[in-house]
Design an enzyme around this catalytic site. Structure first.
Site, mmCIF file in Angstrom:
data_model
loop_
_atom_site.group_PDB
_atom_site.id
_atom_site.type_symbol
_atom_site.label_atom_id
_atom_site.label_comp_id
_atom_site.label_asym_id
_atom_site.label_seq_id
_atom_site.Cartn_x
_atom_site.Cartn_y
_atom_site.Cartn_z
ATOM 1 C CD GLN A 27 3.136 4.511 0.000
ATOM 2 O OE1 GLN A 27 4.015 4.629 0.842
ATOM 3 N NE2 GLN A 27 2.256 5.475 -0.246
ATOM 4 N NE ARG A 47 5.770 -11.578 -8.600
ATOM 5 C CZ ARG A 47 4.898 -10.588 -8.452
ATOM 6 N NH1 ARG A 47 5.123 -9.435 -9.054
ATOM 7 N NH2 ARG A 47 3.819 -10.748 -7.720
ATOM 8 C CG HIS A 107 -4.052 -2.502 3.524
ATOM 9 N ND1 HIS A 107 -4.953 -1.795 4.297
ATOM 10 C CD2 HIS A 107 -4.795 -3.349 2.782
ATOM 11 C CE1 HIS A 107 -6.181 -2.194 4.007
ATOM 12 N NE2 HIS A 107 -6.112 -3.150 3.102
#
Length: 353
Positions: A27, A47, A107
């Site tokens: 996504q 990261r 979400h």
């Protein structure tokens, strides 16, 4: 639910704002590219040492550390796995949020179950495409879009809904339709669908059917074809036409067997189990269990994966799929159709950061 479209959106709500996406998986990559192509300022937070940096560079998308990307952003969209979000948030995101920031999710898990607690000044929203990132991108490129859900959890600025709709429109959702929901509704229905039907229910039904035929003396290959391989044909028909539309695409023999036998498999005991799952989801018991499993290093999770990989249906499947050239990874159509999202519809399947 009423659908909203591009004509209902206010794109000026995003204009002039820097949008940071935390993560560049299925996504994340689709959101970033679509937002960039829609004319917005996008930076991806990764990261240190992430392999996704090279992909961002190849895509022409700016990237930085998660902390730095967050610090410069007016809008921060978190696209990391549910279980990893709390630590990322506390370590790299929360200390760097601007006052009045718009904090987004694909979400509702972290907000609904309280694994993330945004500051009171943050505007908290959700934009959840109901499709994999691959489809979000390809539909956008085709001039279409994937339907999206939007929700608002905190709105100190008073315009968070408008910004969420502008974001959904910018990634293509406004071309297909944007539906309003709540963090609670999206989270609980998503988890229930995964556990009872899409993942837990389907996989156990397939394995039970396979084992029943093999135990009765039928060839494993025949059991695989009838209980797993042909499932895609049925699911594709349901996806395109609905359940009764699917029945219109199969034989009368299949329809009669469906009508008369299906409820003997999925009867009251199955429905009772579904109600139990839903109660565990709504109470937060499942969320607590999953958070504790992650904190312990996922020992049960890893053992479940080991057991699943060792099931005989997997070896039979590998042999039979080798006979299907359209599934080979070196075939262009296989690459294009390879699934790259979590079953929920684009909410969790983010692996690369």
């Amino acid at each position: 639910m009423n659908a909203l479209y591009d004509r209902d959106a206010r794109p000026e709500k995003l204009q002039g704002k820097t949008i940071a996406l935390v993560g560049y998986g299925s996504q994340g990559r689709a959101h970033a590219r679509n937002l960039k192509d829609s004319g917005y300022d996008v930076v991806v937070g990764l990261r240190e040492g992430s392999a996704s940096a090279a992909i961002c560079a190849a895509d022409g998308v700016a990237h930085d550390s998660i902390a730095a990307a967050t610090a410069r952003a007016d809008v921060v969209m978190i696209l990391a796995p549910d279980e990893e979000q709390p630590a990322l948030y506390l370590r790299s995101i929360a200390p760097n949020l601007k006052r009045g920031v718009y904090l987004g999710f694909a979400h509702g898990f972290g907000i609904h179950f309280g694994t993330i607690t945004p500051p009171p000044h943050a505007n908290v929203f959700m934009v959840a495409p109901k499709g994999p990132g691959r489809l979000v991108r390809s539909e956008y490129e085709a001039g279409r879009g994937v339907p999206c859900l939007i929700a608002v959890a905190q709105d100190p600025s008073g315009d968070t809904r408008d910004l969420a709709l502008a974001y959904a429109s910018a990634i293509g959702g406004g071309r297909a339709g944007v539906l309003e929901t709540t963090f609670r509704e999206e989270t609980e229905t998503d988890l229930f669908g995964e556990q009872a039907v899409l993942c837990g229910g389907v996989t156990e039904l397939v394995k039970a059917g396979y084992e029943t035929l093999v135990e009765a003396g039928y060839a494993p290959e025949m059991a695989y074809f009838e209980c797993l391989h042909e499932l895609k044909l049925i699911v594709d028909l349901m996806y395109e036409r609905g359940i009764e539309g699917m029945r219109g695409g199969v034989s009368n023999t299949a329809k009669y067997g469906d009508y008369t036998r299906g409820r003997r498999v999925i009867g009251e005991p199955s429905r009772a189990a579904m109600r139990e799952f839903l109660a565990e989801i709504r109470s937060g018991a499942f969320a607590q269990e999953w958070v504790a499993e992650h904190a312990a290093g996922k020992p049960r999770f890893d053992e479940f994966r080991r057991q699943g990989a060792a099931h005989p249906i997997e070896e039979v499947g590998r042999r039979l799929r080798a006979l299907m050239p359209w599934l080979r990874k070196d075939a262009p159509e296989a690459v294009e159709s390879a699934p790259s999202w979590h079953a929920s519809g684009g909410a969790h399947g983010f692996r690369m950061m």
